[in-house]
Scaffold this motif. Structure first.
Motif, PDB file in Angstrom:
ATOM      1  N   ARG A  37       0.892  -1.207  -0.114  1.00 51.62           N
ATOM      2  CA  ARG A  37       0.094  -0.061  -0.121  1.00 51.62           C
ATOM      3  C   ARG A  37       0.816   1.348   0.138  1.00 51.62           C
ATOM      4  O   ARG A  37       1.844   1.198   0.519  1.00 51.62           O
ATOM      5  N   GLN A  38       0.321   2.396  -0.620  1.00 50.89           N
ATOM      6  CA  GLN A  38       0.844   3.639  -0.650  1.00 50.89           C
ATOM      7  C   GLN A  38       0.236   4.554  -0.083  1.00 50.89           C
ATOM      8  O   GLN A  38      -1.093   4.959  -0.703  1.00 50.89           O
ATOM      9  N   ALA A  39       0.347   5.282   0.984  1.00 49.40           N
ATOM     10  CA  ALA A  39      -0.493   6.449   1.733  1.00 49.40           C
ATOM     11  C   ALA A  39      -0.033   7.686   1.035  1.00 49.40           C
ATOM     12  O   ALA A  39       1.144   7.857   0.532  1.00 49.40           O
ATOM     13  N   ARG A  44       5.762   3.478  -0.458  1.00 50.68           N
ATOM     14  CA  ARG A  44       4.913   2.349  -0.558  1.00 50.68           C
ATOM     15  C   ARG A  44       5.618   1.171   0.457  1.00 50.68           C
ATOM     16  O   ARG A  44       6.741   1.165   0.616  1.00 50.68           O
ATOM     17  N   ALA A  90      -5.281   4.504   1.586  1.00 49.08           N
ATOM     18  CA  ALA A  90      -3.967   4.122   0.908  1.00 49.08           C
ATOM     19  C   ALA A  90      -4.437   3.925  -0.521  1.00 49.08           C
ATOM     20  O   ALA A  90      -5.685   3.046  -0.655  1.00 49.08           O
TER      21      ALA A  90
END
Length: 113
Positions: A37-39, A44, A90
């Motif tokens: 996931r990448q907020a 990431r 995210a």
């Protein structure tokens, strides 16, 4: 290998969501799959992964809220998320490893009231 992820959306804090991802293409058998996931504004990060044989690894900070599983026959992986927090917001990416790492297109999860 192509990856098709689904299941993202808007969920209130404390809610649950299940992400799904299906791998397709020239795959000779079961392969390792996972979720990153990448907020916003962050790097990431790996959330969870599951090997071809079913061995599971989940980021320590998420072990009590997230669970990863896979279809026993098809190369499909699922991420069950519960007790979601705003900081879980995210883009979630499905990944697969077969000779190299493949990335899905990402599915947005927004945790907000």
């Amino acid at each position: 290998v192509q990856l098709q992820a689904s299941g993202g959306g808007l969920v209130p804090p404390g809610g649950s969501l299940r992400l799904s991802c299906q791998a397709s293409g020239e795959i000779p058998g079961m392969i390792d799959m996972g979720w990153y996931r990448q907020a916003p504004g962050k790097e990431r990060e790996l959330v969870a992964r599951i090997s071809a044989s079913g061995s599971v690894s989940i980021l320590d900070s998420m072990k009590d809220r997230f669970d990863i599983s896979r279809d026993g026959v098809k190369n499909a992986v699922f991420l069950q998320m519960s007790s979601l927090k705003p900081e879980d917001t995210a883009v979630y990416y499905c990944t697969a490893i077969w000779l190299k790492m493949y990335w899905g297109q990402g599915t947005l999860v927004t945790v907000s009231s």
